[in-house]
Design an enzyme around this catalytic site. Structure first.
Site, PDB file in Angstrom:
ATOM      1  N   LYS A  56      -5.268  -3.578  -6.701  1.00  0.00           N
ATOM      2  CA  LYS A  56      -4.146  -3.400  -5.786  1.00  0.00           C
ATOM      3  C   LYS A  56      -4.223  -2.015  -5.164  1.00  0.00           C
ATOM      4  O   LYS A  56      -4.922  -1.147  -5.651  1.00  0.00           O
ATOM      5  CB  LYS A  56      -2.805  -3.563  -6.517  1.00  0.00           C
ATOM      6  CG  LYS A  56      -2.497  -5.002  -6.873  1.00  0.00           C
ATOM      7  CD  LYS A  56      -1.139  -5.154  -7.547  1.00  0.00           C
ATOM      8  CE  LYS A  56      -0.021  -4.454  -6.834  1.00  0.00           C
ATOM      9  NZ  LYS A  56       0.108  -4.875  -5.406  1.00  0.00           N
TER      10      LYS A  56
ATOM     11  N   GLY B  36      -4.428  -1.615  -1.559  1.00  0.00           N
ATOM     12  CA  GLY B  36      -4.996  -1.597  -0.223  1.00  0.00           C
ATOM     13  C   GLY B  36      -4.026  -1.079   0.824  1.00  0.00           C
ATOM     14  O   GLY B  36      -4.430  -0.566   1.864  1.00  0.00           O
TER      15      GLY B  36
ATOM     16  N   GLU C  15       3.571   1.003  -6.972  1.00  0.00           N
ATOM     17  CA  GLU C  15       3.427  -0.399  -7.362  1.00  0.00           C
ATOM     18  C   GLU C  15       3.185  -0.530  -8.865  1.00  0.00           C
ATOM     19  O   GLU C  15       3.769  -1.396  -9.525  1.00  0.00           O
ATOM     20  CB  GLU C  15       2.276  -1.042  -6.587  1.00  0.00           C
ATOM     21  CG  GLU C  15       2.578  -1.274  -5.118  1.00  0.00           C
ATOM     22  CD  GLU C  15       1.383  -1.772  -4.341  1.00  0.00           C
ATOM     23  OE1 GLU C  15       1.585  -2.401  -3.287  1.00  0.00           O
ATOM     24  OE2 GLU C  15       0.236  -1.537  -4.778  1.00  0.00           O
TER      25      GLU C  15
ATOM     26  N   GLY D 294       2.859  -4.616   1.317  1.00  0.00           N
ATOM     27  CA  GLY D 294       1.744  -5.317   1.930  1.00  0.00           C
ATOM     28  C   GLY D 294       2.210  -6.518   2.718  1.00  0.00           C
ATOM     29  O   GLY D 294       3.397  -6.882   2.707  1.00  0.00           O
TER      30      GLY D 294
ATOM     31  N   LYS E  98      -8.061 -14.305  -2.277  1.00  0.00           N
ATOM     32  CA  LYS E  98      -8.001 -13.123  -3.135  1.00  0.00           C
ATOM     33  C   LYS E  98      -8.529 -13.390  -4.537  1.00  0.00           C
ATOM     34  O   LYS E  98      -8.643 -12.472  -5.350  1.00  0.00           O
ATOM     35  CB  LYS E  98      -6.548 -12.613  -3.217  1.00  0.00           C
ATOM     36  CG  LYS E  98      -5.925 -12.297  -1.864  1.00  0.00           C
ATOM     37  CD  LYS E  98      -6.711 -11.231  -1.126  1.00  0.00           C
ATOM     38  CE  LYS E  98      -6.174 -10.983   0.274  1.00  0.00           C
ATOM     39  NZ  LYS E  98      -4.796 -10.480   0.288  1.00  0.00           N
TER      40      LYS E  98
ATOM     41  N   GLY F 224       1.896  -8.454  -3.911  1.00  0.00           N
ATOM     42  CA  GLY F 224       0.617  -9.028  -3.552  1.00  0.00           C
ATOM     43  C   GLY F 224      -0.507  -8.403  -4.348  1.00  0.00           C
ATOM     44  O   GLY F 224      -0.288  -7.570  -5.232  1.00  0.00           O
ATOM     45  N   ALA F 225      -1.730  -8.791  -4.046  1.00  0.00           N
ATOM     46  CA  ALA F 225      -2.911  -8.217  -4.687  1.00  0.00           C
ATOM     47  C   ALA F 225      -4.085  -8.311  -3.720  1.00  0.00           C
ATOM     48  O   ALA F 225      -4.140  -9.211  -2.877  1.00  0.00           O
ATOM     49  CB  ALA F 225      -3.246  -8.939  -5.990  1.00  0.00           C
TER      50      ALA F 225
END
Length: 249
Positions: free
Chosen positions: A102, A104, A111, A34, A129, A90-91
């Site tokens: 998670k 996206g 992941e 991401g 977020k 990331g998230a």
């Protein structure tokens, strides 16, 4: 250079930069997928190049693997690494208990596998977020191609993520179905229910996996929340100058 980036991108950058403090020489590091995770990979690559940091990276997607190799990080598979010291990713959303949505970027299966094969998982994100209740972001669910329309029909309120006229295809050759739920009252229960549906490979709810979140702000402020220690630390990072490796961004 970061000084010319939008506030959101600056927030992502400082979160990624601060998260490199979790990485020590000789570690095996899970590398997320991401836009925010890409900043982390570049920051780690800078440390490898300029400071002689020696790490082994296990990427969670082909995109991350390509970037890691490009910046000089040694890349191996999870099978080769066997177990990781830390995964940084990331998230799309996180709540006060550090439960996450998670996937996206379409890499939720790798992941989740990499994150759960780590001593510690650290999430890097901008403050946007953070949510009180998960669900505003569509929940990705990875399904096998065989009978995917039937699998889709078994799940209420679904919308297929399309790439042109075809479903989004993951690195494993599976499809992604996005659930527009608005609000997830019981993430743990929903995760269990979804994974019991035939054809579902995995879902984007990460429950009891994340240990810490590094939150970046557009002014350089960084907040580190450790769910296990129950601590919150604040810091401030200066942006790099135009001679830095990010000057072309």
């Amino acid at each position: 250079m970061p000084a010319e980036l939008s506030p959101i991108d600056k927030a992502k950058f400082v979160a990624a930069k601060r998260a490199t403090d979790f990485v020590e020489d000789g570690m095996r590091v899970g590398l997320g997928t991401g836009s925010t995770a890409a900043w982390l990979v570049r920051c780690l690559g800078e440390l490898v190049r300029d400071d002689g940091l020696r790490i082994i990276g296990v990427p969670t997607s082909s995109r991350t693997a390509d970037l890691a190799r490009e910046v000089g990080i040694k890349v191996v598979s999870l099978d080769e690494a066997k177990w990781l010291d830390v995964t940084i990713d990331g998230a799309d959303e996180y709540d006060a208990n550090l439960n996450l949505i998670k996937g996206g970027g379409g890499a939720l299966l790798q992941e989740k596998i990499v994150a759960t094969a780590s001593d510690q998982m650290v999430v890097i994100a901008d403050i946007s977020k953070q949510v009180e209740t998960l669900g505003a972001f569509p929940l990705p669910v990875e399904v096998v191609p065989f009978g995917w329309q039937t699998t889709k029909a078994l799940v209420e309120e679904t919308l297929v993520r399309l790439n042109g006229d075809t479903p989004y295809v993951t690195d494993e050759g599976n499809y992604i179905v996005d659930l527009h739920l608005k609000r997830i009252g019981n993430p743990r229960q929903l995760s269990l229910v979804l994974n019991q549906i035939p054809g579902v490979v995995e879902n984007g709810l990460f429950i009891d996996i994340c240990d810490a979140v590094v939150i970046g702000y557009g002014d350089g402020k960084v907040e580190v929340r450790d769910i296990n220690a129950g601590t919150v630390e604040e810091d401030h990072l200066d942006f790099v100058d135009e001679k830095n490796m990010f000057s072309d961004l």
